[in-house]
Write a protein that holds these residues in place. Structure first.
Motif, mmCIF file in Angstrom:
data_model
loop_
_atom_site.group_PDB
_atom_site.id
_atom_site.type_symbol
_atom_site.label_atom_id
_atom_site.label_comp_id
_atom_site.label_asym_id
_atom_site.label_seq_id
_atom_site.Cartn_x
_atom_site.Cartn_y
_atom_site.Cartn_z
ATOM 1 N N ALA A 141 0.831 -1.207 0.000
ATOM 2 C CA ALA A 141 0.000 0.000 0.000
ATOM 3 C C ALA A 141 0.861 1.251 0.000
ATOM 4 O O ALA A 141 0.579 2.233 -0.681
ATOM 5 C CB ALA A 141 -0.924 -0.006 1.206
ATOM 6 N N CYS A 142 1.943 1.204 0.776
ATOM 7 C CA CYS A 142 2.864 2.342 0.822
ATOM 8 C C CYS A 142 3.472 2.598 -0.550
ATOM 9 O O CYS A 142 3.566 3.728 -1.009
ATOM 10 C CB CYS A 142 3.956 2.083 1.854
ATOM 11 S SG CYS A 142 5.195 3.399 1.957
ATOM 12 N N PHE A 183 1.083 4.358 -2.951
ATOM 13 C CA PHE A 183 0.924 5.789 -2.777
ATOM 14 C C PHE A 183 2.219 6.545 -3.034
ATOM 15 O O PHE A 183 2.218 7.731 -3.312
ATOM 16 C CB PHE A 183 0.397 6.087 -1.373
ATOM 17 C CG PHE A 183 -1.063 5.802 -1.257
ATOM 18 C CD1 PHE A 183 -1.496 4.579 -0.759
ATOM 19 C CD2 PHE A 183 -1.985 6.725 -1.687
ATOM 20 C CE1 PHE A 183 -2.849 4.306 -0.669
ATOM 21 C CE2 PHE A 183 -3.336 6.450 -1.595
ATOM 22 C CZ PHE A 183 -3.775 5.236 -1.095
ATOM 23 N N SER A 191 -14.297 -2.737 1.074
ATOM 24 C CA SER A 191 -12.889 -2.380 1.206
ATOM 25 C C SER A 191 -12.187 -3.453 2.030
ATOM 26 O O SER A 191 -12.674 -3.834 3.105
ATOM 27 C CB SER A 191 -12.727 -1.020 1.896
ATOM 28 O OG SER A 191 -13.150 0.031 1.064
ATOM 29 N N CYS A 201 -9.828 6.785 -8.113
ATOM 30 C CA CYS A 201 -9.422 7.832 -7.184
ATOM 31 C C CYS A 201 -10.202 9.113 -7.450
ATOM 32 O O CYS A 201 -9.677 10.214 -7.347
ATOM 33 C CB CYS A 201 -7.914 8.088 -7.232
ATOM 34 S SG CYS A 201 -7.266 8.852 -5.725
ATOM 35 N N ASN A 209 -9.462 10.577 -0.614
ATOM 36 C CA ASN A 209 -8.566 9.536 -0.123
ATOM 37 C C ASN A 209 -8.661 8.246 -0.939
ATOM 38 O O ASN A 209 -8.365 7.157 -0.440
ATOM 39 C CB ASN A 209 -8.851 9.228 1.356
ATOM 40 C CG ASN A 209 -8.605 10.428 2.242
ATOM 41 O OD1 ASN A 209 -7.659 11.189 2.024
ATOM 42 N ND2 ASN A 209 -9.465 10.622 3.238
ATOM 43 N N CYS A 210 -9.085 8.394 -2.179
ATOM 44 C CA CYS A 210 -9.189 7.223 -3.082
ATOM 45 C C CYS A 210 -10.042 6.118 -2.465
ATOM 46 O O CYS A 210 -9.729 4.919 -2.593
ATOM 47 C CB CYS A 210 -7.819 6.681 -3.438
ATOM 48 S SG CYS A 210 -6.775 7.814 -4.380
ATOM 49 N N SER A 211 -11.117 6.518 -1.792
ATOM 50 C CA SER A 211 -11.964 5.515 -1.150
ATOM 51 C C SER A 211 -12.658 4.612 -2.160
ATOM 52 O O SER A 211 -13.165 3.541 -1.802
ATOM 53 C CB SER A 211 -13.008 6.200 -0.263
ATOM 54 O OG SER A 211 -13.820 7.068 -1.025
ATOM 55 N N GLY A 220 -5.195 -1.197 -4.652
ATOM 56 C CA GLY A 220 -5.048 -0.233 -3.566
ATOM 57 C C GLY A 220 -6.293 0.598 -3.379
ATOM 58 O O GLY A 220 -7.331 0.385 -4.010
ATOM 59 N N GLY A 221 -6.191 1.568 -2.509
ATOM 60 C CA GLY A 221 -7.298 2.443 -2.211
ATOM 61 C C GLY A 221 -8.342 1.768 -1.343
ATOM 62 O O GLY A 221 -8.108 0.723 -0.745
ATOM 63 N N ASN A 259 -9.312 1.381 3.700
ATOM 64 C CA ASN A 259 -8.126 0.945 4.444
ATOM 65 C C ASN A 259 -6.857 0.923 3.597
ATOM 66 O O ASN A 259 -5.835 0.365 4.011
ATOM 67 C CB ASN A 259 -8.380 -0.451 5.032
ATOM 68 C CG ASN A 259 -9.607 -0.498 5.910
ATOM 69 O OD1 ASN A 259 -9.668 0.172 6.932
ATOM 70 N ND2 ASN A 259 -10.610 -1.261 5.487
ATOM 71 N N ASP A 260 -6.936 1.499 2.415
ATOM 72 C CA ASP A 260 -5.770 1.645 1.527
ATOM 73 C C ASP A 260 -5.202 0.321 1.023
ATOM 74 O O ASP A 260 -4.049 0.278 0.589
ATOM 75 C CB ASP A 260 -4.636 2.438 2.214
ATOM 76 C CG ASP A 260 -5.039 3.874 2.511
ATOM 77 O OD1 ASP A 260 -6.060 4.331 1.957
ATOM 78 O OD2 ASP A 260 -4.348 4.524 3.308
#
Length: 507
Positions: free
Chosen positions: A32-33, A36, A56, A383, A387-389, A412-413, A416-417
């Motif tokens: 996830a890191c 982003f 999610s 996105c 927050n790209c939910s 991702g997104g 909880n990313d």
């Protein structure tokens, strides 16, 4: 060999790391890191369609799914997440309803030394016996991946562990899903292993009887291809078709993938080699498999190559004639998307639908529609929400469910990313799906659909058949005497429902 870029391509880069270090996994938080860190957003607003984020992921119930979904007998959808779960980030199998209620059916590495497998990259296949079948990239008795069966209740059986033969002659590390033929056997590919350690095509029975059909790089300079990342499709002629990520006849840019045909007996023919032109304007490195349209032509995507080296959509007719239909990132600011890792789904309206992992109005990927001619429109830009939910970087392709709606996942997104499950409604009509899609007179066939209770008639190209309604989403029938190849039609209380593809009656 691969042309990875850094704009929005962290998911692809993570998967690429497995080539050099096949068993090194990145946890959901690190992935996830990376997502982003590498992805950059644009201020251009997205043009939303009837898009819904259904769920999610939260790491415990899975994370970073790179595979799509499959519809089961129950009408619910099933999928895999490559990491997450309750056992050392080893991935999960999950079930989700069309309304978004999600359940974890199995967490991998539940057995000592992960003999049940880990890191499931591939989508599942719904088999005619009601169970689901899939592959894992790692784990198993030899830490080189597995083939497994799982019931809708979550009971998992490991059918085969790769690298069970000396020097992994049977294959290793499966990225790809399985496909089931009308004989009941499953066919698939491994990314590595085989006689030349460049990947294989294999056959496996529902009980685990295994046979290697072909080892890639069996020809000089790997002109037959190497590293098949994608699964296979079975054509009406009974043969299987697929792609390799690399290899093929040497050209200016040397071995950037192939399209091949293979018989059930294992005879392989290379139909097309990518990148024969300077700049690979025809495309390069197909990560995904093929879709076959009703006109007999094959359609697919490449991850790289094309006019801007951001991938393509292509058509190949049965004889091997090849046409590049679209080069991604040729619209200003890559508004048409870039770097498609997934293949296409041939929808009931005759058009193709797919995803890109990057590009689009926000730089995080798109959902697109393409006509068979190549005319393309963007349906959704990821996105688009705070927050790209709504998700970002859809690595997997779409699935059109029998209610007409498309469903998919993002790497991702989400809240909880670590990825999402989404739906996209385009207003397409409901239909029915047959399992299998071919068979001889008297063969058992399962029909999947919605609101089937009260069905009064089932026909095979106009010939009535006997049937039993099992539930609102399942009918069991047999191919009737006198049936011929054509559409299966169900007369349900809500109206006539046609099969999404032609059912082929065999001798």
């Amino acid at each position: 060999m691969k042309k990875l870029r850094t704009t929005g391509q962290c998911a692809a880069a993570v998967l690429q790391n497995h080539k050099a270090e096949p068993m090194r996994k990145l946890g959901w938080a690190k992935l996830a890191c990376l997502l982003f860190t590498f992805c950059t957003a644009s201020a251009i607003a997205s043009s939303a369609q009837a898009f819904t984020t259904l769920a999610s992921f939260n790491a415990t119930n899975g994370a970073n799914p790179v595979a799509g979904l499959v519809q089961g007998f129950s009408g619910n959808f099933y999928g895999t997440a490559q990491v997450g779960g309750v056992n050392n980030d080893s991935g999960v199998v999950f079930e989700i309803t069309p309304s978004g209620s999600q359940t974890t059916l199995y967490s991998f590495c539940s057995q000592a030394n992960c003999t049940d497998g880990e890191t499931p990259y591939a989508a599942l296949v719904q088999a005619t016996n009601g169970n689901l079948y899939g592959t894992t990239f790692g784990g198993g008795a030899n830490d080189s991946g597995t083939v497994f069966e799982i019931t809708p209740a979550g009971k998992l059986t490991t059918l085969y562990s790769f690298c069970s033969q000396a020097n992994c002659a049977d294959g290793a590390y499966a990225y790809a899903p399985l496909t089931q033929a009308s004989n009941g056997a499953f066919y698939g590919t491994t990314y590595e292993g085989g006689a030349n350690n460049e990947g294989t095509v294999f056959e496996i029975s529902p009980t685990g009887k295994f046979r290697t059909l072909y080892s890639f790089c069996s020809q000089a300079f790997c002109t037959d291809g190497e590293y098949p990342r994608a699964g296979l499709i079975r054509a009406p002629n009974g043969n299987l078709y697929g792609t390799t990520e690399a290899g093929g006849i040497d050209g200016p840019f040397n071995g950037d993938g192939t399209i091949f045909e293979i018989t059930p007996a294992g005879k392989l023919t290379t139909l097309y080699t990518f990148c024969p032109q300077p700049g690979c304007t025809d495309g390069a490195n197909p990560y995904a498999g093929l879709a076959q349209a009703t006109n007999g032509s094959f359609y697919g995507t490449t991850f790289a190559g094309g006019a801007k080296n951001n991938g393509t959509i292509f058509e190949m007719i049965a004889g091997g004639s090849f046409t590049t239909l679209h080069s991604f990132c040729t619209w200003k600011n890559c508004l048409d998307g870039a770097d498609p890792a997934a293949g296409l789904v041939h929808a009931t309206n005759g058009n193709f639908y797919g995803t890109t992992t990057s590009g689009g109005a926000n730089g995080y990927g798109t959902i697109f529609e393409s006509a068979p001619s190549g005319a393309m429109s963007i349906l959704y830009n990821f996105c688009a929400q705070t927050n790209c939910s709504d998700g970002l970087t859809p690595y997997a392709g779409l699935m059109q469910a029998t209610n007409g709606t498309f469903y998919g996942t993002t790497v991702g997104g989400g809240s909880n990313d670590v990825g999402t499950v989404f739906s996209l409604s385009m207003g397409l009509a409901p239909f029915v799906e047959t399992l299998p899609t071919s068979g001889r007179v008297g063969a058992s066939v399962v029909i999947l659909g919605n609101n089937l209770t009260g069905t009064t008639k089932v026909t095979f190209n106009g010939t009535p058949g006997t049937f039993t309604v099992i539930s609102a989403t399942e009918i069991k029938t047999t191919v009737p005497s006198g049936a011929s190849t054509g559409t299966v039609q169900v007369t349900a209380p809500g109206g006539e429902l046609n099969s999404n593809i032609v059912f082929r009656v065999t001798e």
